[in-house]
Design a protein around this motif. Structure first.
Motif, PDB file in Angstrom:
ATOM      1  N   HIS A  40       0.834  -1.208   0.000  1.00 40.25           N
ATOM      2  CA  HIS A  40       0.000   0.000   0.000  1.00 40.25           C
ATOM      3  C   HIS A  40       0.864   1.251   0.000  1.00 40.25           C
ATOM      4  O   HIS A  40       1.993   1.248   0.492  1.00 40.25           O
ATOM      5  N   LYS A  41       0.283   2.313  -0.533  1.00 41.73           N
ATOM      6  CA  LYS A  41       0.908   3.624  -0.423  1.00 41.73           C
ATOM      7  C   LYS A  41       0.565   4.187   0.947  1.00 41.73           C
ATOM      8  O   LYS A  41      -0.589   4.114   1.380  1.00 41.73           O
ATOM      9  N   ARG A  42       1.556   4.709   1.621  1.00 34.99           N
ATOM     10  CA  ARG A  42       1.260   5.353   2.907  1.00 34.99           C
ATOM     11  C   ARG A  42       0.526   6.671   2.637  1.00 34.99           C
ATOM     12  O   ARG A  42       0.864   7.377   1.680  1.00 34.99           O
ATOM     13  N   PRO A  43      -0.440   7.015   3.503  1.00 33.26           N
ATOM     14  CA  PRO A  43      -1.099   8.307   3.329  1.00 33.26           C
ATOM     15  C   PRO A  43      -0.089   9.455   3.469  1.00 33.26           C
ATOM     16  O   PRO A  43       0.931   9.309   4.151  1.00 33.26           O
ATOM     17  N   THR A  44      -0.376  10.567   2.813  1.00 32.62           N
ATOM     18  CA  THR A  44       0.474  11.753   2.942  1.00 32.62           C
ATOM     19  C   THR A  44       0.445  12.227   4.390  1.00 32.62           C
ATOM     20  O   THR A  44      -0.632  12.450   4.944  1.00 32.62           O
ATOM     21  N   PRO A  45       1.609  12.376   5.022  1.00 32.45           N
ATOM     22  CA  PRO A  45       1.588  12.818   6.423  1.00 32.45           C
ATOM     23  C   PRO A  45       1.185  14.284   6.547  1.00 32.45           C
ATOM     24  O   PRO A  45       1.744  15.154   5.880  1.00 32.45           O
ATOM     25  N   VAL A  46       0.198  14.524   7.376  1.00 38.22           N
ATOM     26  CA  VAL A  46      -0.389  15.854   7.525  1.00 38.22           C
ATOM     27  C   VAL A  46      -0.481  16.207   9.014  1.00 38.22           C
ATOM     28  O   VAL A  46      -0.836  15.366   9.831  1.00 38.22           O
TER      29      VAL A  46
ATOM     30  N   PHE B 171       1.331  20.100   5.406  1.00 37.87           N
ATOM     31  CA  PHE B 171       2.074  18.925   4.959  1.00 37.87           C
ATOM     32  C   PHE B 171       3.315  18.763   5.830  1.00 37.87           C
ATOM     33  O   PHE B 171       4.007  19.739   6.122  1.00 37.87           O
ATOM     34  N   LYS B 172       3.567  17.502   6.240  1.00 36.90           N
ATOM     35  CA  LYS B 172       4.773  17.224   7.021  1.00 36.90           C
ATOM     36  C   LYS B 172       5.817  16.555   6.128  1.00 36.90           C
ATOM     37  O   LYS B 172       5.481  15.881   5.159  1.00 36.90           O
TER      38      LYS B 172
END
Lengths: 204, 204
Positions: free
Chosen positions: B54-60, B80-81
């Motif tokens: 899976h693609k990791r969600p964009t860290p926010v 965005f982190k």
């Protein structure tokens, strides 16, 4: 601080500032104490080259982003998405490891509505690929954390699907799970449970 | 559609609507075509029980959330982190797999500023734990995707750290990487590369 005339502290006030009471306050922050213990343990595992395990970021659907001049992008509208996987995954001794961490204030059982169907499908797929997969369940009232291997969890999920009860009783979890004591370094040594005989019976 | 008087299509119009031109338009959407090909391949692997990736969600970093009555929570302020891990991970044949996917429009080299130092540390830790770790690099101008094993990438990252060039040349990537052809099912069969002799030399 209220003291008795004899200089001794009021016993109930003592309780309020005790460690266990502080923990209970933390529990109020939506399971933060439990999550922090996991994150700190993962950090310990990483620094000591025992394992590389990270929490997946919260999945968010981003709708609107502003790019103000001379400062960084600001997300102005976004929504929480239903997770399609578990919260944590990584590598331990070359093997893939995957788990979901959940807290309940329930005193007698773990309600299954805490887990999404997509997550169960994910755990099933991971198990079929030979991964190490489990749930960490925190019973906040007792400060007890259990590691419940996915293979056991699956039986109770199936029971619900078949029309049975919509929860796993604490007694069942105590029977099928492995108690993970709170410690110092790491704060929640859940990887230690994977070397136990109980785990070997399941995962060979 | 503009046709010549003889009924044949105008050759330049033909070009405009060709597949390769459509792809080039897609490239303009910040590498979406490449990412979609990876996601579709992961979906294929999942459905065919080949792997769970899976693609990791964009860290926010979420700062402000509104809870309007009778509708779902809205994130009103978030940032965005910088990611501390790679974008993709999962399990393949029981083994942990981890990779970063990057696209460049550069014609002669892959600029290393595309990769964060934290990500390199993560890939190093994963490799030391016995995980399968690599980069997928898309040279958009040539529609060429290379799988570059982390062990090779590390040499070029070190070269930069030692004061050398801040990129990996396309020639170096062609030498050290494995070309992943675009196909149909799956669209980008990067797992096939892991069974190749070239990969065996590195990961045993």
């Amino acid at each position: 601080m209220v003291n008795y005339p004899n200089g001794k502290k009021h016993p109930s006030k003592d309780l309020v500032t005790s460690d266990s009471e502080k923990r209970k306050i933390n529990y109020g922050r939506r399971g933060m104490f439990f999550e922090e213990a996991i994150d700190a343990s993962n950090q310990y595992y990483l620094l000591n080259q025992i394992a590389v395990i990270h929490k997946r970021p919260t999945p968010v659907q981003i709708v609107k982003v502003d790019y103000p001049k001379r400062s960084k992008a600001v997300i102005k509208e976004a929504y929480f998405k239903t997770p399609s996987t578990t919260d944590y995954n990584g590598i331990y001794k070359g093997r893939y490891l995957d788990f979901e961490a959940k807290e309940t204030r329930n005193k007698t059982s773990f309600p299954l509505h805490n887990i999404h169907e997509h997550q169960v499908e994910h755990m099933k797929a991971v198990t079929e690929q030979g991964g190490i997969c489990f749930l960490l369940i925190h019973f906040a009232e007792y400060e007890e954390v259990y590691l419940l291997p996915y293979q056991h969890f699956e039986v109770y999920w199936q029971r619900m699907t078949d029309g049975g009860r919509k929860s796993i009783t604490l007694t069942e979890i105590r029977n099928d799970g492995i108690l993970i004591p709170y410690g110092y370094k790491p704060r929640l040594d859940y990887l230690a449970a994977l070397t136990l005989r109980e785990w070997g019976k399941i995962n060979g």
